[in-house]
Design an enzyme around this catalytic site. Structure first.
Site, PDB file in Angstrom:
ATOM      1  N   TRP A 363      34.296 -37.336  -6.061  1.00 31.83           N
ATOM      2  CA  TRP A 363      34.804 -37.984  -4.839  1.00 31.83           C
ATOM      3  C   TRP A 363      34.448 -37.194  -3.582  1.00 31.83           C
ATOM      4  CZ3 TRP A 363      40.713 -36.937  -3.823  1.00 31.83           C
ATOM      5  CH2 TRP A 363      40.993 -35.589  -4.043  1.00 31.83           C
ATOM      6  N   ASP A 364      33.584 -36.155  -3.742  1.00 31.13           N
ATOM      7  CA  ASP A 364      33.356 -35.239  -2.618  1.00 31.13           C
ATOM      8  C   ASP A 364      32.724 -35.908  -1.395  1.00 31.13           C
ATOM      9  OD1 ASP A 364      33.532 -32.141  -4.042  1.00 31.13           O
ATOM     10  OD2 ASP A 364      33.399 -33.895  -5.296  1.00 31.13           O
ATOM     11  N   GLU A 502      44.200 -31.571 -11.406  1.00 31.01           N
ATOM     12  CA  GLU A 502      43.679 -31.763 -12.776  1.00 31.01           C
ATOM     13  C   GLU A 502      44.411 -30.960 -13.836  1.00 31.01           C
ATOM     14  OE1 GLU A 502      39.539 -30.809 -12.332  1.00 31.01           O
ATOM     15  OE2 GLU A 502      39.079 -32.861 -11.711  1.00 31.01           O
ATOM     16  N   LYS A 622      46.647 -27.354  -9.750  1.00 32.11           N
ATOM     17  CA  LYS A 622      45.325 -26.765  -9.526  1.00 32.11           C
ATOM     18  C   LYS A 622      44.937 -26.839  -8.049  1.00 32.11           C
ATOM     19  CE  LYS A 622      40.450 -27.413 -10.586  1.00 32.11           C
ATOM     20  NZ  LYS A 622      39.433 -28.288 -11.117  1.00 32.11           N
ATOM     21  N   GLN A 623      45.233 -27.988  -7.438  1.00 30.55           N
ATOM     22  CA  GLN A 623      44.761 -28.213  -6.065  1.00 30.55           C
ATOM     23  C   GLN A 623      45.649 -29.223  -5.358  1.00 30.55           C
ATOM     24  OE1 GLN A 623      41.314 -30.152  -8.146  1.00 30.55           O
ATOM     25  NE2 GLN A 623      41.045 -31.057  -6.122  1.00 30.55           N
TER      26      GLN A 623
HETATM   27  C1  BGC Z   1      37.929 -30.532  -8.390  1.00 30.37           C
HETATM   28  C2  BGC Z   1      37.566 -31.922  -7.953  1.00 30.37           C
HETATM   29  C3  BGC Z   1      36.223 -31.895  -7.284  1.00 30.37           C
HETATM   30  C4  BGC Z   1      35.198 -31.261  -8.206  1.00 30.37           C
HETATM   31  C5  BGC Z   1      33.838 -31.155  -7.578  1.00 30.37           C
HETATM   32  C6  BGC Z   1      36.838 -29.948  -9.257  1.00 30.37           C
HETATM   33  O1  BGC Z   1      37.140 -28.641  -9.570  1.00 30.37           O
HETATM   34  O2  BGC Z   1      39.126 -30.539  -9.123  1.00 30.37           O
HETATM   35  O3  BGC Z   1      38.534 -32.422  -7.073  1.00 30.37           O
HETATM   36  O4  BGC Z   1      35.786 -33.171  -6.915  1.00 30.37           O
HETATM   37  O5  BGC Z   1      35.623 -29.968  -8.545  1.00 30.37           O
HETATM   38  O6  BGC Z   1      33.895 -30.565  -6.315  1.00 30.37           O
END
Ligand code: BGC
Length: 811
Positions: A363-364, A502, A622-623
């Protein structure tokens, strides 16, 4: 001021400089200083190097993938990967039949590697002494042409400082390459290319063609190497060296002490998927035949970069941030440029700069879209078209799960099928862990939001009519079909999904994966359902009719969507803050501080699994998850959305929500600090700046140790530009009008941005406690903007000054 050890030239903020050779840092530098043009990228590996423990000369063409089957302990998988292409760089020499030059085999007397961001040129200057005591000076310049996207060039100037004699030059095209950049992928197959043809090129040069083993794409490199002595191209003796998948020319030359000799290599890369060709091999050979010499190639390339900088440059202080932002713009444009506009490629998480995540598309793109839409609408549109072309694949995926509409996969590559692996290897435990992150259906909302954002900035009605509308409708349809009605609370709910965090992919001890009512997912689903209604008001009557007809829409379906958008479930914590998902509040507390003290930067999920426990049990993220809402939407939009759902939610609860979620977030994605920096801008500007500061140097700071050697953090890079423009300057388009609501951190001492919107050029500059907005004298007519909600008219040549609010101004 941060006391970071940054490789930036702070005198002009236009270059990244390493003044010593550090084999341990070489991998990071190869990605950080990589050169590209949106069509292909070349890592900044030494031209004499082969892939080994220090060097990794990767070459990647945007969106070029191949699929290989691997038999793992847990399952057989078919993984699609961005392919490491044949290497065009190899160029080295030896003196008097001695060792071939390699930076690792000589005594280095001085070393300097400089990425010139303004010109798009990479320099390497080395003074070295070989085993025979011969001292030589080498200056290498390299470019990947921003003007002619299939061409790249390398020039090495050698000066013999204390010797004269024979040198033998070897210039090669090397197809003996594999995908070996990421050690985590060692258990998988990595040989994507099969050799096809290697031949000399008439009248001069060599060429090599390889083919991808499954996707059947021909890749051709052609190259021409010339040697000049005293600026005159020399006629020299040449021999050929040929092996399977390898072709080299050897050239003999005489060198005299103190006189420089220049070797230049021009290479062309074409694939059978390119446009305006009959076949790639012919195109590459022809491109070399007509290629300019290095200096002319350089000249055109520099002029192309000059144009790009005129559109994109900004000015901020302190100066280290300016340098970081220029690097971010540079790397963004090397990944997605106007040369990408005709290519079927999405936005890769790590640029086309390394092999992490196999070059997949997550989704970046949402972090790059606003910067690009303002400056290069055609490039931004191509990112959305990457999705549109995969709309049928998204429809199949929705069907596969039993839903209607379209569901975009969490990770996609060439076809749009779901590429997320079902297992990931935990190096700490040596076990394969089930991976349910493909349940991140929230990516669907990002595609919808991006369509809306792009349209708002560009007013590209043609795009909206032909492509965007269908995307929005099918995504809305998906949300309405995944939402189930819960009569107990008279609300719609979304079950069995995974949010951006995640670490939580299931309930503890549950038989099936997924969590319920992730707040971010539910609210963005409601957002999509609201916006699809607005879409119909924007479409011309005839197009609306066509859509209704082809997509078999009915008033009943639309009424249902409206109902879901008004009754989506939202889970609150006891203190009235937004919960991450249903049941999250009941999870076990986790002492993140203590964990970090004991485990440094280790991934929490890996450590916990290695201890035989389940991360799903703990309150640790995680984020950024819920915070993503406040990154994408203004606080007014969030509260309107909640109000429509019948919830009252004020600013203090928003602030409290962000504070509480931040505490349990481990920020183990570079996107996490970024999202919080944006989300907190209007709530806690100090904290927002602290995070912006951290994320600005994710790749630049050697201390950060963030894995840049396997690719740059493109989302974080581009996201910092979004924060400056959108969160700090507060730039938005509402109903076609430019709106500014500045909210500057005190630390941002200087800020200046040029904007082009439709036919109008504006310069926006923060001067002390004031904001100046200047309309270019060349503007065709008056432009109206809204400054903090108040309409302001600027005639051509007008300059208007506004007092910044106390907290927003500095120095
Ligand atoms: C993140 C995702 C991200 C991906 C690529 C992952 O570690 O959890 O949100 O899109 O990395 O950047």
């Amino acid at each position: 001021m941060p006391t970071r050890n940054l490789p930036c030239n702070l005198d002009d903020a236009w270059s990244i400089v390493f003044d010593h050779y550090d084999p341990a840092d070489e991998g990071r530098r190869e990605a950080l200083l990589a050169l590209g043009n949106g069509y292909f990228v070349t890592r900044a590996a030494a031209p004499e190097a082969k892939a080994d423990d220090i060097h990794y000369p990767g070459i990647y063409r945007a969106g070029l993938y191949n699929r290989l089957e691997s038999h793992l302990e847990v399952e057989s998988v078919q993984e699609e990967s961005l392919v490491n292409l044949p290497n065009w760089l190899p160029l080295t020499f030896r003196i008097e039949g001695g060792d071939w030059f390699s930076v690792d085999q000589v005594e280095i007397l001085s070393y300097r590697q400089t990425l010139d961001l303004r010109q798009g040129v990479l320099h390497r200057e080395i003074q070295f002494c070989d085993r025979q005591g011969r001292q030589t000076r080498l200056h290498e310049q390299r470019l990947v042409s921003m003007k002619q996207p299939h061409l790249a060039g390398l020039q090495i100037e050698l000066t013999a400082e204390n010797w004269s004699g024979n040198i033998e030059i070897r210039s090669a095209l090397d197809g003996q390459v594999e995908n070996n950049n990421v050690s985590r992928y060692d258990p998988y197959h990595d040989q994507h290319l099969v050799p096809a043809i290697a031949e000399p090129l008439e009248p001069e040069g060599i060429w090599l063609m390889m083919r991808t083993s499954q996707s059947d794409i021909d890749i051709t490199l052609a190259a021409r190497t010339r040697v000049s002595i005293d600026d005159q191209v020399a006629e020299l003796e040449r021999t050929l060296d040929q092996e399977a998948a390898y072709m080299a020319e050897r050239i003999q030359a005489q060198v005299e002490q103190g006189r420089a000799i220049a070797i230049e290599k021009i290479a062309a890369l074409y694939t059978s998927r390119d446009l305006a060709i009959s076949n790639g091999a012919e195109a590459a050979r022809e491109a070399i035949q007509f290629a300019p010499n290095f200096n002319d190639l350089l000249d055109a390339h520099q002029r192309a970069w000059q144009q790009l900088w005129m559109r994109c440059d900004l000015d901020i202080a302190p100066v280290e941030y300016l340098c970081a932002m220029r690097l971010h713009i540079f790397q963004l444009l090397q990944t997605v440029s106007l040369h990408t506009a005709d290519i079927d490629a999405g936005v890769p998480a790590r640029g086309w700069h390394g092999e992490n995540y196999r070059g997949h598309i997550f989704w970046d793109e949402t972090f790059v879209l606003s910067f690009l839409s303002w400056r290069f609408p055609a490039a931004a549109r191509s990112i959305l078209l990457y999705r549109y072309r995969r709309l049928d694949a998204a429809r199949y995926l929705a069907r596969k799960y039993g839903y209607q509409g379209a569901l975009f996969p969490w990770r996609s590559a060439s076809t749009g099928r779901e590429e997320t692996p079902l297992y990931q290897f935990n190096p700490l435990s040596g076990r394969w862990m089930p991976d349910h992150t493909h349940l991140q259906h929230h990516i669907n909302a990002i595609v919808a939001h991006n369509v809306w954002l792009y349209y708002n900035i560009t007013r590209d009605t043609e795009f909206l009519c032909e492509y965007g509308a269908e995307l929005l409708v099918e995504i809305a349809r998906f949300w309405a079909s995944i939402a189930t009605y819960n009569p107990e609370c008279d609300r719609y709910e979304i079950h069995h999904v995974v949010g951006p965090d995640e670490y939580h992919t299931a309930y503890p001890h549950a038989d099936t994966p997924g969590i319920n009512n992730n707040t971010y997912t539910n609210l963005m689903a409601a957002w999509t359902l609201c916006h699809v209604q607005k879409l119909f008001d924007l479409l011309p009557y005839s197009r609306r009719n066509e859509l209704w007809h082809t997509l078999q829409l009915s008033q009943d379906e639309l009424d249902h969507w409206d109902g879901v958008s008004r009754k989506m479930q939202v889970i609150f914590n006891q203190d009235g803050t937004l919960s991450q998902y249903e049941g999250f509040e009941q999870l076990q507390e986790f002492d993140l501080q203590q964990f970090e003290q004991q485990n440094d930067d280790q991934r929490v999920d890996w450590v916990i699994e290695a201890q035989g426990k389940d991360i799903n049990q703990y309150k640790v993220a995680k984020q950024a998850d819920v915070a993503m809402l406040f990154f994408l939407l203004s606080d007014a939009e969030v509260s309107d959305l909640l109000e429509r759902l019948g919830y009252e939610f004020g600013r203090s609860q928003m602030q409290q929500t962000l504070k509480c979620h931040f505490q349990y977030t481990a920020h183990q994605s570079s996107l996490s600090n970024l999202v919080y920096a944006g989300a907190l801008a209007t709530f806690d500007i100090e904290k927002s700046w602290q995070l912006f500061d951290q994320v600005s140097f994710t790749d630049l700071s050697p201390e950060a140790n963030t894995g840049t050697e396997v690719g740059i953090h493109l989302g974080a890079m581009a996201g910092t530009l979004h924060i400056l423009q959108h969160c700090y300057l507060g730039l938005e388009i509402e109903n076609g009008k430019i709106c500014l609501n500045p909210c500057f951190p005190n630390q941002l001492e200087r800020f200046c941005l040029n904007l082009h919107h439709r036919q109008h050029d504006l310069q926006i500059k923060k001067v002390g406690t004031e904001l100046n907005i200047a309309a270019a004298p060349t503007n065709p007519n008056t432009v109206q903007i809204f400054y903090q909600g108040e309409p302001v008219k600027l005639q051509p040549g007008d300059l208007k000054t506004f007092q910044l609010r106390q907290a927003d101004a500095s120095g």
